[in-house]
Design an enzyme around this catalytic site. Sequence first.
Site, PDB file in Angstrom:
ATOM      1  N   THR A  52       0.606  -1.046   0.068  1.00 36.60           N
ATOM      2  CA  THR A  52       0.054   0.166  -0.355  1.00 36.60           C
ATOM      3  C   THR A  52       0.699   1.425  -0.013  1.00 36.60           C
ATOM      4  O   THR A  52       0.211   1.863  -0.548  1.00 36.60           O
ATOM      5  CB  THR A  52      -1.255  -0.072   1.370  1.00 36.60           C
ATOM      6  OG1 THR A  52       0.021  -0.152   2.560  1.00 36.60           O
ATOM      7  CG2 THR A  52      -2.072  -1.168   1.565  1.00 36.60           C
TER       8      THR A  52
ATOM      9  N   LEU B  89      13.167  -8.732   9.301  1.00 37.53           N
ATOM     10  CA  LEU B  89      12.322  -7.713  10.351  1.00 37.53           C
ATOM     11  C   LEU B  89      12.989  -5.760  10.470  1.00 37.53           C
ATOM     12  O   LEU B  89      13.140  -6.005  11.496  1.00 37.53           O
ATOM     13  CB  LEU B  89      12.687  -8.127  11.563  1.00 37.53           C
ATOM     14  CG  LEU B  89      11.557  -9.183  11.516  1.00 37.53           C
ATOM     15  CD1 LEU B  89      12.023 -10.486  13.229  1.00 37.53           C
ATOM     16  CD2 LEU B  89       9.957  -9.948  12.088  1.00 37.53           C
TER      17      LEU B  89
ATOM     18  N   GLU C 265      20.225   4.269   3.436  1.00 38.64           N
ATOM     19  CA  GLU C 265      19.806   2.943   2.730  1.00 38.64           C
ATOM     20  C   GLU C 265      19.872   2.955   0.896  1.00 38.64           C
ATOM     21  O   GLU C 265      20.185   2.736   0.620  1.00 38.64           O
ATOM     22  CB  GLU C 265      18.883   2.348   3.336  1.00 38.64           C
ATOM     23  CG  GLU C 265      18.033   0.630   2.665  1.00 38.64           C
ATOM     24  CD  GLU C 265      18.585  -0.035   3.511  1.00 38.64           C
ATOM     25  OE1 GLU C 265      18.593  -0.575   5.011  1.00 38.64           O
ATOM     26  OE2 GLU C 265      18.568  -1.310   2.885  1.00 38.64           O
TER      27      GLU C 265
ATOM     28  N   ASP D 252      10.287   1.336   7.122  1.00 42.29           N
ATOM     29  CA  ASP D 252      11.279   0.642   8.144  1.00 42.29           C
ATOM     30  C   ASP D 252      11.901   1.728   9.070  1.00 42.29           C
ATOM     31  O   ASP D 252      11.602   1.106  10.678  1.00 42.29           O
ATOM     32  CB  ASP D 252      12.197  -0.521   7.289  1.00 42.29           C
ATOM     33  CG  ASP D 252      11.564  -1.342   6.585  1.00 42.29           C
ATOM     34  OD1 ASP D 252       9.995  -1.482   6.617  1.00 42.29           O
ATOM     35  OD2 ASP D 252      12.594  -2.159   6.108  1.00 42.29           O
TER      36      ASP D 252
HETATM   37  P1  ADP Z   1      17.275  -6.877   6.344  1.00 45.38           P
HETATM   38  O1  ADP Z   1      15.997  -7.112   6.042  1.00 45.38           O
HETATM   39  O2  ADP Z   1      17.398  -7.418   8.386  1.00 45.38           O
HETATM   40  O3  ADP Z   1      17.210  -5.276   6.892  1.00 45.38           O
HETATM   41  P2  ADP Z   1      18.945  -6.399   4.236  1.00 45.38           P
HETATM   42  O4  ADP Z   1      20.253  -7.295   3.410  1.00 45.38           O
HETATM   43  O5  ADP Z   1      18.709  -5.765   4.813  1.00 45.38           O
HETATM   44  O6  ADP Z   1      18.529  -7.187   5.991  1.00 45.38           O
HETATM   45  O7  ADP Z   1      20.652  -5.757   5.811  1.00 45.38           O
HETATM   46  C1  ADP Z   1      21.160  -6.442   6.664  1.00 45.38           C
HETATM   47  C2  ADP Z   1      22.748  -5.933   5.812  1.00 45.38           C
HETATM   48  O8  ADP Z   1      22.409  -5.155   7.554  1.00 45.38           O
HETATM   49  C3  ADP Z   1      23.839  -7.246   6.862  1.00 45.38           C
HETATM   50  O9  ADP Z   1      23.980  -7.825   6.129  1.00 45.38           O
HETATM   51  C4  ADP Z   1      24.794  -5.855   8.112  1.00 45.38           C
HETATM   52  O10 ADP Z   1      25.708  -5.647   6.833  1.00 45.38           O
HETATM   53  C5  ADP Z   1      24.202  -4.770   8.913  1.00 45.38           C
HETATM   54  N1  ADP Z   1      23.697  -5.364  10.146  1.00 45.38           N
HETATM   55  C6  ADP Z   1      22.427  -6.150  10.077  1.00 45.38           C
HETATM   56  N2  ADP Z   1      22.150  -6.852  11.745  1.00 45.38           N
HETATM   57  C7  ADP Z   1      24.037  -6.211  12.119  1.00 45.38           C
HETATM   58  C8  ADP Z   1      24.888  -6.533  13.297  1.00 45.38           C
HETATM   59  N3  ADP Z   1      23.777  -7.099  14.445  1.00 45.38           N
HETATM   60  N4  ADP Z   1      26.012  -6.243  13.066  1.00 45.38           N
HETATM   61  C9  ADP Z   1      26.337  -5.556  12.457  1.00 45.38           C
HETATM   62  N5  ADP Z   1      26.111  -5.316  11.184  1.00 45.38           N
HETATM   63  C10 ADP Z   1      24.697  -5.649  10.624  1.00 45.38           C
HETATM   64 MG    MG Z   2      17.050  -4.302   5.224  1.00 44.14          MG
END
Ligand code: ADP
Ligand code: MG
Length: 383
Positions: free
Chosen positions: A35, A123, A158, A170
């Site tokens: 949406t 998430l 982002e 988000d």
């Molecule tokens: P999501 O759907 O969970 O947002 P993304 O691919 O958009 O997945 O983002 C995930 C990325 O964010 C990871 O590959 C890493 O680069 C960063 N990230 C997420 N959690 C952590 C963490 N605990 N420590 C370091 N980097 C993190």
């Molecule tokens: Mg993400």
Amino acid sequence: MVINNWLSAFFVKEFQTEPRCFRSPGRINLIGEHTDYNEGFVLPAGIDKFCSIAIAPSGSDFTTLIATDLDEHCITNHFPEEKHSNAWSNYVFGVVAAFKKRGKNIPHFNAVVKSDVPVGAGLSSSAALESVFAYAFNEIFQCGFDRLELTRIAKEAENEFIGLQCGIMDMFASIHAKLDHVIRLDCRSLDFEYVPMKLGGNKIVLFDTCVKHELASSEYNTRRLECISVVDKLNERGENFPSLRNVSMEMLESNRNLFSDNEFKRARYVIQENIRLSNFCDAVEREDWSKAGSLLLEAHNGLQNDYEVSCTELDFLVENVKELNGVWGARMMGGGFGGCTLNLVAEEKVNEVVQTISDAYKNQFGIDLKYYIAGTSDGAAEF
Ligand code: ADP
Ligand code: MG
């Protein structure tokens, strides 16, 4: 040990100074899928899983970032202007760059990151990471931005630094979330309202299909175009609508002959989903879980049959979970073609439901189902 003590201790051991600790949650979206780009409503909530950091100015010419979950660190004497090879630190430097764009130069700092938001499960672990740094920089370096501007900063990190064209939901949720509430966010104006949602004896359970079908991004673009096409066709008839937000069911039906079958179904889903979201808000406010659950199932039905963004694994999970004792309702969550289902489940039945559905999923697809149990939480804060 509680997490801020653990983080502080880690930080002190590493940098011999006292840090401040901040956290920002992952998010779910209760209802209102696809949406956002139709200028409608979404209904996210922060969850009780957080990206937490300990942070302090370094007082030197160096910045050190430590990701404890990855057992990785990154040391630099200049903030990169664009995406570089160390993947996770880009999310942080993207936030630094967005502050700079607004005339705020972030001094060098040290930070330790620890998160229990699962990565890639839908998430939004990345939004939690960006949001907590945006919030922390603003507090520590007294930049004076409000939460909406911090949301824009996190989104810009982002979109422009990471290069991912996600919407604003988000980061908005991670920064604005409120315990025992959902956020009714108007994606056209960014006006929002907190709707009380006391889960009481219920939990949100997420079942992760652990699949991601290739179709996701091409079909996403097709859906956007189909929605635009419906609006264009109505506008050719003399309307002046910016988006599907302006289109009612009556209008769609009385112009049925203008649209292809797919266009009609896509628009019908979007219009009905906005109405369902409103009804869902009423239901959770009344704590009418039976009604809320049935709206989730209706939403899934729309996503499966009208919007056609579900997949076998998601349908299997919803289909099999909905008959189980203690389950109020379920639907796929996120863009589709994989990711998680969101389930509203009576707390005392959670273990049983998880066991039953995990066995069934393993049997059917040979995949170990992952699951997450969530409550709601407050948004970005010092702790
Ligand atoms: P999501 O759907 O969970 O947002 P993304 O691919 O958009 O997945 O983002 C995930 C990325 O964010 C990871 O590959 C890493 O680069 C960063 N990230 C997420 N959690 C952590 C963490 N605990 N420590 C370091 N980097 C993190
Ligand atoms: Mg993400």
